[in-house]
Design an enzyme around this catalytic site. Sequence first.
Site: not given
Ligand code: UD1
Ligand code: UDP
Length: 373
Positions: A99, A121, A135, A209, A211, A242
């Site tokens: 998603d 999924e 999502e 994490h 939104r 996160h």
């Molecule tokens: C995204 C997904 C969410 C998922 C989550 C898993 C969307 C809209 N959201 O949300 O569904 O549950 O990932 O974690 O697709 N950032 C870093 N380094 C990283 C990752 C993130 O710096 O490796 C920071 C950056 O500033 C980035 C921000 O986090 O712009 C947000 O990342 P983004 O993918 O937009 O949103 P998530 O909240 O991570």
């Molecule tokens: N996870 C990880 N390191 C962390 C936190 C989570 O490897 O510090 C793994 C966790 O076991 C799961 C996945 O990341 O498999 C979940 O990711 P996240 O919570 O970012 O996203 P969501 O599942 O909510 O989309």
Amino acid sequence: MARIRVLTVFGTRPEAIKMAPLVKELEKREDTFKSIVCVTAQHRQMLDQVLKLFRIYPDYDLNIMKPNQDLWSITAEVLMLMKEVFEKSKPDIVLVHGDTTTSMAAALSAFYAKIPVGHVEAGLRTFNKFYPFPEEINRVFADELSSYHFAPTETSVQNLINSSVDKKHIYKTGNTVIDALLHTIENNKADLSYIGLNPGLKTILLTSHRRENFGEPIRNICKAVLELVKRNENIQFVYPVHLNPNVQQPVRELLDGVERVHLIDPMQYAPFCTLMKESHIIMTDSGGVQEEAPSLGKPVLVLRTTTERPEAVEYGTVKLVGTDTQKIVDEVQTLLDNPDEYKKMSESINPYGDGLASKRIVEIIEKEFKKQE
Ligand code: UD1
Ligand code: UDP
């Protein structure tokens, strides 16, 4: 017979963890499949951690992540950049996961190129388009755009049957997250000593994490942590924070330097699995963690009011507690004080998969494409 060209597209940490076993399975079957991997790098560091662990070397890396990126830019970049990847890689099928905005935009881009999409999924729903946002709509769109639906559970199969998607190709496969979890636990011995945990204390693992939890809700969660460590000298928290700045800022402001609260960087998947196993309680708003923790027999308090993963809630090992500070404190305190309640929630169950989901998905793709020859 020419090999079936399968392009797997993913961009964030959870997609990478859940697609890795599938990529590995396709690689194992190289007589039948040409596996091509494209990462959008919607996440950069958190994605690379997973690529390294599973030794996945992408053929295409769109490298789109920007600090504090928004939904428009992710959508537009993935939609546009995938066009060229399709032209170069000429896939027979594109696989997307779950998603995220990467998945939705890659599926839309493949649809525009008239390439069939397989949705891994598929079928998860809360039926509330703002919760989780964005999502819920991302997965509805991904399902609508897909020709093959790989649903993890009976509930997700039924959601698809009750939707407007073509019913011909709905398969119940289990969730590939359990493939990843079992493989990782079996093949990695992780060292957690760097965290500095006290072995004499009960560990509560926290991740957050979403939104919907930005702002007041995440502050409420942190306040619950403060209250719980004040009340209970026998507990410690570990919070891999996160990298999203909307999470980092309030968490660091409220919890940095607090005794028995360990704020750490996002963890490599293998040590994170070990930490889940060694924790007493897990508090999370993560989707993946809700699926993994029940397999490990850990009580999970979900920091949300709805979930698209109702199965473990029905079994009673996962509980929705929302983000009200007092409610979180009360629920954790009950688990700490009441052994019967704790026992009820720590039964090990596997409603999400048996570790063979990737194998099933790959076999289905093979059968479907052989039929078309
Ligand atoms: C995204 C997904 C969410 C998922 C989550 C898993 C969307 C809209 N959201 O949300 O569904 O549950 O990932 O974690 O697709 N950032 C870093 N380094 C990283 C990752 C993130 O710096 O490796 C920071 C950056 O500033 C980035 C921000 O986090 O712009 C947000 O990342 P983004 O993918 O937009 O949103 P998530 O909240 O991570
Ligand atoms: N996870 C990880 N390191 C962390 C936190 C989570 O490897 O510090 C793994 C966790 O076991 C799961 C996945 O990341 O498999 C979940 O990711 P996240 O919570 O970012 O996203 P969501 O599942 O909510 O989309």
